[in-house]
Design a protein around this motif. Structure first.
Motif, short mmCIF file in Angstrom:
data_model
loop_
_atom_site.label_atom_id
_atom_site.label_comp_id
_atom_site.label_asym_id
_atom_site.label_seq_id
_atom_site.Cartn_x
_atom_site.Cartn_y
_atom_site.Cartn_z
N SER A 1 40.88 75.98 -26.58
CA SER A 1 41.35 74.81 -25.85
C SER A 1 40.20 73.83 -25.65
O SER A 1 39.02 74.16 -25.78
CB SER A 1 41.93 75.22 -24.50
OG SER A 1 40.95 75.86 -23.71
N VAL A 2 40.56 72.58 -25.35
CA VAL A 2 39.56 71.53 -25.15
C VAL A 2 39.77 70.91 -23.77
O VAL A 2 40.87 70.97 -23.20
CB VAL A 2 39.66 70.44 -26.25
CG1 VAL A 2 39.24 71.01 -27.59
CG2 VAL A 2 41.07 69.88 -26.33
N HIS A 3 38.70 70.33 -23.24
CA HIS A 3 38.73 69.84 -21.88
C HIS A 3 38.45 68.34 -21.84
O HIS A 3 37.71 67.80 -22.66
CB HIS A 3 37.67 70.55 -21.03
CG HIS A 3 37.91 72.01 -20.89
ND1 HIS A 3 37.63 72.91 -21.90
CD2 HIS A 3 38.41 72.75 -19.86
CE1 HIS A 3 37.93 74.12 -21.50
NE2 HIS A 3 38.41 74.05 -20.27
N LEU A 4 39.03 67.71 -20.84
CA LEU A 4 38.76 66.30 -20.53
C LEU A 4 38.44 66.22 -19.04
O LEU A 4 39.24 66.65 -18.21
CB LEU A 4 39.98 65.42 -20.85
CG LEU A 4 39.87 63.96 -20.42
CD1 LEU A 4 38.78 63.24 -21.22
CD2 LEU A 4 41.21 63.25 -20.58
N LEU A 5 37.27 65.69 -18.73
CA LEU A 5 36.87 65.52 -17.34
C LEU A 5 37.00 64.05 -16.97
O LEU A 5 36.50 63.17 -17.68
CB LEU A 5 35.43 66.00 -17.14
CG LEU A 5 34.89 65.95 -15.70
CD1 LEU A 5 33.95 67.11 -15.46
CD2 LEU A 5 34.17 64.63 -15.42
N VAL A 6 37.71 63.79 -15.86
CA VAL A 6 37.91 62.43 -15.35
C VAL A 6 37.24 62.34 -13.99
O VAL A 6 37.50 63.18 -13.11
CB VAL A 6 39.40 62.09 -15.23
CG1 VAL A 6 39.59 60.65 -14.76
CG2 VAL A 6 40.12 62.31 -16.55
N ALA A 7 36.34 61.38 -13.81
CA ALA A 7 35.62 61.23 -12.55
C ALA A 7 35.63 59.77 -12.11
O ALA A 7 35.52 58.86 -12.93
CB ALA A 7 34.18 61.72 -12.70
N ALA A 8 35.79 59.56 -10.80
CA ALA A 8 35.78 58.21 -10.25
C ALA A 8 35.44 58.29 -8.77
O ALA A 8 35.74 59.28 -8.10
CB ALA A 8 37.13 57.51 -10.46
N ARG A 9 34.81 57.21 -8.26
CA ARG A 9 34.45 57.15 -6.85
C ARG A 9 35.34 56.12 -6.15
O ARG A 9 35.27 54.92 -6.45
CB ARG A 9 32.98 56.76 -6.69
CG ARG A 9 32.50 56.68 -5.24
CD ARG A 9 31.04 56.31 -5.17
NE ARG A 9 30.21 57.29 -5.86
CZ ARG A 9 28.88 57.23 -5.92
NH1 ARG A 9 28.25 56.22 -5.35
NH2 ARG A 9 28.21 58.15 -6.56
N PRO A 10 36.20 56.55 -5.22
CA PRO A 10 37.11 55.59 -4.55
C PRO A 10 36.34 54.56 -3.74
O PRO A 10 35.29 54.86 -3.16
CB PRO A 10 37.96 56.50 -3.65
CG PRO A 10 37.81 57.88 -4.21
CD PRO A 10 36.45 57.94 -4.81
N ARG A 11 36.87 53.36 -3.69
CA ARG A 11 36.30 52.33 -2.83
C ARG A 11 36.55 52.68 -1.37
O ARG A 11 37.52 53.37 -1.04
CB ARG A 11 36.95 50.97 -3.13
CG ARG A 11 36.57 50.36 -4.45
CD ARG A 11 37.05 48.91 -4.53
NE ARG A 11 38.50 48.79 -4.44
CZ ARG A 11 39.16 48.45 -3.36
NH1 ARG A 11 38.52 48.18 -2.23
NH2 ARG A 11 40.48 48.35 -3.38
N ALA A 12 35.68 52.21 -0.50
CA ALA A 12 35.87 52.40 0.94
C ALA A 12 37.19 51.77 1.36
O ALA A 12 37.46 50.61 1.02
CB ALA A 12 34.70 51.77 1.70
#
Length: 310
Positions: free
Chosen positions: A5-16
């Motif tokens: 299997s293969v992986h996808l990492l999604v990252a984000a920093r929410p605004r205040a």
């Protein structure tokens, strides 16, 4: 986990000020990913201040082509566009390959829940899972959730819940809010089995589906003794004489066989036979009273059988 299997990492920093809206978006992302063809799982990790400020989702796909199809899909494009106003700099980072598999949260308590969903209720269950995910993510100590739909021909959905301490995990599992949502799901599921990854014998003994807690340690040890004793006696009589010349390797082989036999055929049988004793909640009184008597009788029978074996 499937090594292909293969992986996808999604990252984000929410605004205040956009944290709640972003949390709802993350739940929509998870639901969409789980419904996409070729998707195997999607795990959400909210930030854990002060060390981490980003939300992270780890998606697993059956093949690289499935991952690529997700990346170019209209559904994926729309979700990323929805997230951009909610995150700092409008940036949603997506990584594949080894970078997506190294993400790991330490020092957490994990509850594994296996749910048999009724035929034809899968979409309703997805909606319900989305609701409970939103609720649990707001509880103190929440570290992440993971939901894997059944493989082809199966009906069991696997859910992992991670909290930073056992106490906070139990607070969520025993909360009135969760109990209310579980009641809403009664018409959607056939059976639910929970397992706590913090017991003295992980992988052998589940937790109570009523309390979410493992059985008393001494009860688990008593069943291990019941299954292990005859295996050791038979090994000492029939196997070890042939392995004596191997020294430590012979002992290792004997121990490996003992652990293997205890883990697979013997402990599951013992747990099934003494389930009412391990988890006395909602059990008839006679089960709770007579189970220890039966256990002692089993010990006595084993001793009689093997008394003159050596």
């Amino acid at each position: 986990m499937n090594g292909n299997s293969v992986h996808l990492l999604v990252a984000a920093r929410p605004r205040a000020g956009a944290e709640d809206a972003f949390s709802q978006w993350a739940s929509r992302l998870q639901k969409a990913a789980l419904g996409f063809q070729g998707s195997l799982s999607c795990e959400l990790w909210p930030p854990t201040p002060p060390d981490q400020e980003e939300w992270v989702a780890v998606m697993r796909f059956a093949t690289l082509d499935a991952l690529r199809s997700w990346r170019v899909s209209e559904e994926h494009r729309a979700l990323i566009a929805q997230a951009q106003p909610l995150v700092e700099g409008g940036r949603v980072i997506e990584l594949t390959g080894g970078a997506a598999t190294e993400f790991y949260v330490q020092n957490s308590a994990t509850e594994v829940i296996v749910t048999e969903v009724k035929s034809g209720k899968e979409n309703d269950y997805r909606d319900w899972a989305n609701r409970i995910d939103k609720l649990e993510s707001a509880f103190p100590g929440f570290r992440g959730s993971y939901m894997q739909p059944p493989a082809a021909g199966e009906t069991a959905w696997t859910t992992l819940l991670r909290f930073d301490t056992i106490e906070k995990l139990n607070a969520w599992l025993e909360s009135p809010a969760r109990a209310s949502l579980l009641k809403d799901a009664e018409d959607l599921v056939e059976r639910v089995v929970a397992h706590r990854v913090d017991t003295s014998f992980p992988g052998w003994v589940p937790v109570s589906p009523v309390t979410g807690k493992p059985p008393n340690m001494w009860k688990t040890a008593a069943l291990v003794l019941l299954g292990l004793f005859p295996v050791v006696m038979l090994e000492l009589k029939f196997l070890m004489p042939h392995l004596r010349g191997l020294g430590a390797l012979g002992t290792f082989i004997g121990n490996a066989i003992s652990v293997g036999l205890t883990t697979w055929p013997l402990m599951p049988i013992a747990i099934r036979a003494f389930h009412g004793w391990l988890f006395p909640e909602n059990q008839p009184r006679w089960v709770v009273i007579w189970s220890p008597v039966l256990l002692i009788a089993c010990y006595a029978i084993e001793l009689l059988i093997f008394w003159r074996l050596l």
